[in-house]
Write an enzyme that holds these catalytic residues in place. Structure first.
Site, PDB file in Angstrom:
ATOM      1  N   GLY A 182       0.499  20.414 -41.001  1.00 40.37           N
ATOM      2  CA  GLY A 182       1.368  19.243 -41.136  1.00 40.37           C
ATOM      3  C   GLY A 182       0.834  18.264 -42.169  1.00 40.37           C
ATOM      4  N   GLY A 218       1.113  14.867 -30.298  1.00 37.36           N
ATOM      5  CA  GLY A 218      -0.173  15.174 -29.673  1.00 37.36           C
ATOM      6  C   GLY A 218       0.015  16.280 -28.658  1.00 37.36           C
ATOM      7  N   ARG A 219       0.063  17.532 -29.137  1.00 37.45           N
ATOM      8  CA  ARG A 219       0.336  18.654 -28.235  1.00 37.45           C
ATOM      9  C   ARG A 219      -0.867  18.993 -27.362  1.00 37.45           C
ATOM     10  NH1 ARG A 219       2.575  23.411 -31.809  1.00 37.45           N
ATOM     11  NH2 ARG A 219       1.857  22.182 -33.570  1.00 37.45           N
ATOM     12  N   LEU A 249       7.804   9.857 -37.960  1.00 39.45           N
ATOM     13  CA  LEU A 249       7.562   8.521 -38.491  1.00 39.45           C
ATOM     14  C   LEU A 249       6.079   8.163 -38.404  1.00 39.45           C
ATOM     15  CD1 LEU A 249      10.613   6.575 -37.044  1.00 39.45           C
ATOM     16  CD2 LEU A 249      10.202   7.162 -39.444  1.00 39.45           C
ATOM     17  N   ARG A 271      14.540  -3.104 -19.436  1.00 38.18           N
ATOM     18  CA  ARG A 271      14.385  -1.707 -19.049  1.00 38.18           C
ATOM     19  C   ARG A 271      12.916  -1.283 -19.070  1.00 38.18           C
ATOM     20  NH1 ARG A 271      19.335   1.130 -22.499  1.00 38.18           N
ATOM     21  NH2 ARG A 271      21.034  -0.144 -21.607  1.00 38.18           N
ATOM     22  N   GLU A 280       3.308  14.047 -26.504  1.00 38.61           N
ATOM     23  CA  GLU A 280       4.295  15.123 -26.473  1.00 38.61           C
ATOM     24  C   GLU A 280       3.802  16.333 -25.684  1.00 38.61           C
ATOM     25  OE1 GLU A 280       5.085  17.369 -30.006  1.00 38.61           O
ATOM     26  OE2 GLU A 280       3.122  16.929 -30.863  1.00 38.61           O
ATOM     27  N   ASP A 296      -3.526  14.072 -35.026  1.00 40.22           N
ATOM     28  CA  ASP A 296      -3.955  14.099 -33.630  1.00 40.22           C
ATOM     29  C   ASP A 296      -5.465  13.952 -33.491  1.00 40.22           C
ATOM     30  OD1 ASP A 296      -1.310  14.621 -33.063  1.00 40.22           O
ATOM     31  OD2 ASP A 296      -1.593  16.772 -32.894  1.00 40.22           O
TER      32      ASP A 296
END
Length: 365
Positions: free
Chosen positions: A10, A181-182, A283, A173, A234, A138
């Protein structure tokens, strides 16, 4: 001497400053620099007997080619997620070595994450001179405290989280903001801490809705403005779900709702509170690098060329305990870099834990 350089995996801000640093440092030594387009995929596409193929897959890097690129995000060399050993047609390492030999490349500088640098370590094991430079937003390459792109990702995330407070507050809310960040939750942990959100869910610790939801509801009620904010990695999971395979897939290959949206559904169904859901996603890695990633990019690039000059190849440049170092290129194969949960995270209340400061490393190493 002719050296090659490529970027894989990436894109992150800070790659272009590093490319510029490598190029200018090499030119000062009287060397040539050839950039390979699209990472290892670009090398595989080159037929060294076809000038058109070589021209399409490479870029001659000189002072003019790298002028001003340090102010740009992404990578001028473009990128891909390719390991030449794992293709459908089989292992094509031999072709990579053939291309490098025919183009007169005597050493490679590779900028990448875990996948790209694993193949770099493989080339090194075969005797080809390689210097690896770790980059990933990450910050999860094992063997270094810091990877290019991490600081900018944190800066972008904190800005976005704080900007989203206006909408979350206006509608009273619970905001659920998902960050990349897998495998490692370090990006979420640090972003959540610096933005002072109410709760942060990281990849390393499954979140139990039965515990988390009452905390978020209490956070919302305790604030006069009537809102709460939760950041989630994520790669995080919710207790009771079985999505281990799904959460480790690339975003474009997933077939179900993201964990942030699943959490929001649970909040609305169980707590009866409206949510604002936002995936920051790309982003986080968009735009120009911040000061930290420019500085590290310049330093890593300069160190890479110095190591080649000293004939110390087969190394990965690192930041360790706040200082620039280098380790064997295969160091990243020795483990998995994750959040130090016992020392940095309170899993009972889903927050960063800073009970002891003296002697601890700075989050931004």
């Amino acid at each position: 001497m002719r050296i090659g350089i490529l970027t894989g995996g990436g894109d992150v801000p800070g790659l272009n400053p590093c490319i510029r640093s490598v190029t200018l440092s090499a030119i000062d030594l009287g060397w040539e620099v050839i950039g390979f387009r699209r990472g290892w995929q670009g090398v595989l596409a080159i037929d060294p007997d076809d000038p058109a193929s070589v021209a399409a897959g490479t870029l001659r890097l000189d002072r003019e080619a790298v002028r001003g690129i340090d102010r740009m995000g992404g990578t001028i060399l473009h990128t891909s997620r390719t390991d030449p050993r794992t293709l459908e047609e089989g292992d094509r390492t031999a072709h990579v070595l053939h291309v490098l030999d025919r183009l007169g490349v005597e050493a490679m500088v590779t900028l990448g994450g875990d996948g790209t640098l694993r193949f770099s370590a493989h080339l090194s094991s075969l005797g080809f001179p390689v210097i690896s430079i770790p980059k990933t937003m990450d910050n999860d390459v094992f063997g270094t405290d810091y990877c290019i792109g991490f600081s900018t990702a944190i800066s972008r995330s904190v800005e976005a989280i704080n900007a989203l407070r206006t909408t979350i507050e206006s509608h009273e809310r619970i905001g659920v903001i998902e960050l990349f960040g897998r495998r490692s939750g370090e990006t979420a942990l640090l972003s959540g801490f610096l933005a002072q959100v109410d709760r942060t869910i990281i990849s390393e610790v499954p979140a139990d809705p039965a515990v988390l939801l009452p905390l978020l509801v209490a956070d919302r009620r305790s604030r006069p403005a009537g809102y709460a904010v939760c950041v989630i990695s994520e790669g995080a999971s919710l207790v009771g779900e079985d999505h281990a395979d799904e959460r480790h897939r690339a975003a474009s290959h997933r077939t179900m709702l993201t964990v942030g949206r699943r959490l929001a559904q649970v909040i609305e169904r169980e707590a009866r509170v409206g949510t604002v859901v936002q995936d920051l996603a790309y982003l986080m890695r968009a735009g120009e690098p911040d000061a930290m990633d420019r500085m590290v990019g310049f330093a890593f690039g300069g160190l890479a060329v110095q190591l080649i000059q000293q004939r110390q190849t087969g190394r990965m440049v690192t930041l360790t305990s706040g200082r620039y170092h280098h380790v064997p290129a295969d160091t990243l194969l020795g483990g998995t870099k994750l959040v130090d949960v016992p020392n940095l995270y309170d899993a009972t209340c889903y927050r960063a834990k800073l009970q002891r400061i003296e002697g601890m490393p700075m989050f931004l190493y």
